[in-house]
Design a protein around this motif. Structure first.
Motif, PDB file in Angstrom:
ATOM      1  N   UNK A   1      28.577   9.421  29.406  1.00 60.52           N
ATOM      2  CA  UNK A   1      27.263   9.823  29.873  1.00 60.52           C
ATOM      3  C   UNK A   1      26.764  11.022  29.046  1.00 60.52           C
ATOM      4  N   UNK A   2      25.521  10.951  28.628  1.00 58.96           N
ATOM      5  CA  UNK A   2      24.945  12.035  27.831  1.00 58.96           C
ATOM      6  C   UNK A   2      24.694  13.268  28.690  1.00 58.96           C
ATOM      7  N   UNK A   3      24.868  14.439  28.059  1.00 60.29           N
ATOM      8  CA  UNK A   3      24.559  15.689  28.742  1.00 60.29           C
ATOM      9  C   UNK A   3      23.093  16.034  28.522  1.00 60.29           C
ATOM     10  N   UNK A   4      22.474  16.548  29.566  1.00 62.77           N
ATOM     11  CA  UNK A   4      21.093  17.010  29.446  1.00 62.77           C
ATOM     12  C   UNK A   4      21.112  18.418  28.872  1.00 62.77           C
ATOM     13  N   UNK A   5      20.368  18.607  27.784  1.00 62.13           N
ATOM     14  CA  UNK A   5      20.262  19.922  27.165  1.00 62.13           C
ATOM     15  C   UNK A   5      18.779  20.273  27.068  1.00 62.13           C
ATOM     16  N   UNK A   6      18.465  21.518  27.435  1.00 64.83           N
ATOM     17  CA  UNK A   6      17.075  21.985  27.385  1.00 64.83           C
ATOM     18  C   UNK A   6      16.991  23.250  26.559  1.00 64.83           C
ATOM     19  N   UNK A   7      16.014  23.282  25.662  1.00 60.71           N
ATOM     20  CA  UNK A   7      15.746  24.445  24.825  1.00 60.71           C
ATOM     21  C   UNK A   7      14.477  25.105  25.358  1.00 60.71           C
ATOM     22  N   UNK A  16      11.892  26.291  20.006  1.00 66.75           N
ATOM     23  CA  UNK A  16      12.436  25.293  20.945  1.00 66.75           C
ATOM     24  C   UNK A  16      12.060  23.877  20.517  1.00 66.75           C
ATOM     25  N   UNK A  17      10.903  23.727  19.875  1.00 66.60           N
ATOM     26  CA  UNK A  17      10.498  22.413  19.366  1.00 66.60           C
ATOM     27  C   UNK A  17      11.385  21.997  18.187  1.00 66.60           C
ATOM     28  N   UNK A  18      11.695  22.946  17.306  1.00 70.16           N
ATOM     29  CA  UNK A  18      12.582  22.629  16.182  1.00 70.16           C
ATOM     30  C   UNK A  18      13.977  22.290  16.705  1.00 70.16           C
ATOM     31  N   UNK A  19      14.436  23.025  17.721  1.00 71.55           N
ATOM     32  CA  UNK A  19      15.749  22.731  18.314  1.00 71.55           C
ATOM     33  C   UNK A  19      15.760  21.334  18.927  1.00 71.55           C
ATOM     34  N   UNK A  20      14.680  20.970  19.600  1.00 73.54           N
ATOM     35  CA  UNK A  20      14.582  19.621  20.166  1.00 73.54           C
ATOM     36  C   UNK A  20      14.685  18.580  19.048  1.00 73.54           C
ATOM     37  N   UNK A  21      13.978  18.802  17.959  1.00 76.83           N
ATOM     38  CA  UNK A  21      14.019  17.870  16.828  1.00 76.83           C
ATOM     39  C   UNK A  21      15.413  17.737  16.238  1.00 76.83           C
ATOM     40  N   UNK A  22      16.074  18.874  16.002  1.00 78.11           N
ATOM     41  CA  UNK A  22      17.430  18.846  15.446  1.00 78.11           C
ATOM     42  C   UNK A  22      18.405  18.162  16.401  1.00 78.11           C
ATOM     43  N   UNK A  23      18.336  18.502  17.688  1.00 77.86           N
ATOM     44  CA  UNK A  23      19.277  17.933  18.659  1.00 77.86           C
ATOM     45  C   UNK A  23      19.105  16.424  18.776  1.00 77.86           C
ATOM     46  N   UNK A  24      17.870  15.961  18.716  1.00 79.14           N
ATOM     47  CA  UNK A  24      17.633  14.513  18.756  1.00 79.14           C
ATOM     48  C   UNK A  24      18.161  13.848  17.486  1.00 79.14           C
ATOM     49  N   UNK A  29      23.727  10.910  20.219  1.00 79.84           N
ATOM     50  CA  UNK A  29      24.822  10.217  20.886  1.00 79.84           C
ATOM     51  C   UNK A  29      25.413  11.043  22.034  1.00 79.84           C
ATOM     52  N   UNK A  30      25.179  12.360  22.018  1.00 78.52           N
ATOM     53  CA  UNK A  30      25.749  13.259  23.023  1.00 78.52           C
ATOM     54  C   UNK A  30      24.745  13.763  24.044  1.00 78.52           C
ATOM     55  N   UNK A  31      23.513  13.947  23.609  1.00 82.88           N
ATOM     56  CA  UNK A  31      22.543  14.679  24.420  1.00 82.88           C
ATOM     57  C   UNK A  31      21.298  13.874  24.795  1.00 82.88           C
ATOM     58  N   UNK A  32      20.808  14.183  25.973  1.00 83.71           N
ATOM     59  CA  UNK A  32      19.460  13.826  26.406  1.00 83.71           C
ATOM     60  C   UNK A  32      18.704  15.152  26.240  1.00 83.71           C
ATOM     61  N   UNK A  33      17.724  15.201  25.352  1.00 82.07           N
ATOM     62  CA  UNK A  33      17.160  16.465  24.877  1.00 82.07           C
ATOM     63  C   UNK A  33      15.773  16.753  25.454  1.00 82.07           C
ATOM     64  N   UNK A  66       5.667  22.600  29.841  1.00 83.01           N
ATOM     65  CA  UNK A  66       6.058  23.679  30.752  1.00 83.01           C
ATOM     66  C   UNK A  66       7.380  23.312  31.419  1.00 83.01           C
ATOM     67  N   UNK A  67       8.040  24.306  31.979  1.00 83.32           N
ATOM     68  CA  UNK A  67       9.320  24.074  32.652  1.00 83.32           C
ATOM     69  C   UNK A  67       9.210  23.005  33.730  1.00 83.32           C
ATOM     70  N   UNK A  68       8.056  22.930  34.372  1.00 83.92           N
ATOM     71  CA  UNK A  68       7.858  21.947  35.445  1.00 83.92           C
ATOM     72  C   UNK A  68       7.850  20.503  34.931  1.00 83.92           C
ATOM     73  N   UNK A  69       7.796  20.319  33.607  1.00 84.78           N
ATOM     74  CA  UNK A  69       7.736  18.979  33.023  1.00 84.78           C
ATOM     75  C   UNK A  69       9.096  18.450  32.558  1.00 84.78           C
ATOM     76  N   UNK A  70      10.142  19.233  32.777  1.00 85.75           N
ATOM     77  CA  UNK A  70      11.483  18.783  32.397  1.00 85.75           C
ATOM     78  C   UNK A  70      12.353  18.764  33.654  1.00 85.75           C
ATOM     79  N   UNK A  71      13.547  18.160  33.586  1.00 88.37           N
ATOM     80  CA  UNK A  71      14.399  18.102  34.779  1.00 88.37           C
ATOM     81  C   UNK A  71      14.708  19.486  35.352  1.00 88.37           C
TER      82      UNK A  71
END
Length: 131
Positions: A1-7, A16-24, A29-33, A66-71
Motif C-alpha cells: 500500500x502506498x504511503x500518503x505524503x504531503x508537501x 511544495x509544487x516542485x516537491x510534488x513533481x519530484x515525488x510523483x 511506486x511508494x507514494x500517493x503525493x 489549500x490544506x482543506x483540499x488534501x486528505x
C-alpha cells in the motif's frame, strides 16, 4: 500500500509544487503525493514550472491548493522551511526541509531549490524503502 505524503508551504506555488513533481516522478511506486498551502495563491510560479521542465518534469498543470483540499490524514507530512504549522493534519512522520524560498529570485535560485528538493526526495525514498 502506498504511503500518503504531503508537501506543505504557505502559498503552494513553488517549493511544495516542485516537491510534488519530484515525488510523483521518483516515488510513484511508494507514494500517493499531495501538496498544499496555508494561504490561497493564484498560480504555480512560472520559474518553478520552467526549472522543473528543464529536468523533464511537467508541473504546468498543477495548481495551488489549500490544506482543506488534501486528505486530513497522511503518513508523511513535509513542510518546506516556511514556518508552517499544520496541527490539524494527522501524520505518522513530520519533517521540515528548510528549503530557501526562491520566489522573487532568478531562475538560478529556482534551480538551486529544485536540486535540493530532489536530493531530499531521493533520501526520503531511500529511507522508506529500508523500512
Amino acid at each position: 500500500m502506498k504511503k500518503k505524503v504531503a508537501f506543505i508551504c504557505i502559498h503552494n506555488s513553488c517549493r511544495s509544487q516542485m516537491a510534488e513533481g519530484w515525488a510523483k516522478e521518483l516515488g510513484s511506486d511508494l507514494f500517493e503525493v499531495y501538496s498544499a498551502g496555508t494561504e490561497k495563491y493564484k498560480e504555480v510560479k512560472p520559474l518553478a514550472v520552467e526549472a522543473m521542465k528543464e529536468v523533464g518534469i511537467d508541473i504546468s498543470l498543477q495548481y495551488p491548493k489549500l490544506l482543506s483540499e488534501i486528505p486530513e490524514e497522511v503518513d508523511i507530512l513535509v513542510t518546506m522551511g516556511c514556518g508552517v504549522v499544520c496541527p490539524f493534519i494527522s501524520n505518522s512522520l513530520m519533517e521540515d526541509w528548510g528549503i530557501v524560498d526562491p520566489s522573487g529570485g532568478s531562475i538560478d535560485d529556482f534551480r538551486i531549490a529544485r536540486d535540493k528538493i530532489k536530493t531530499k526526495i531521493e533520501d526520503l525514498i531511500k529511507r522508506e524503502k529500508s523500512r
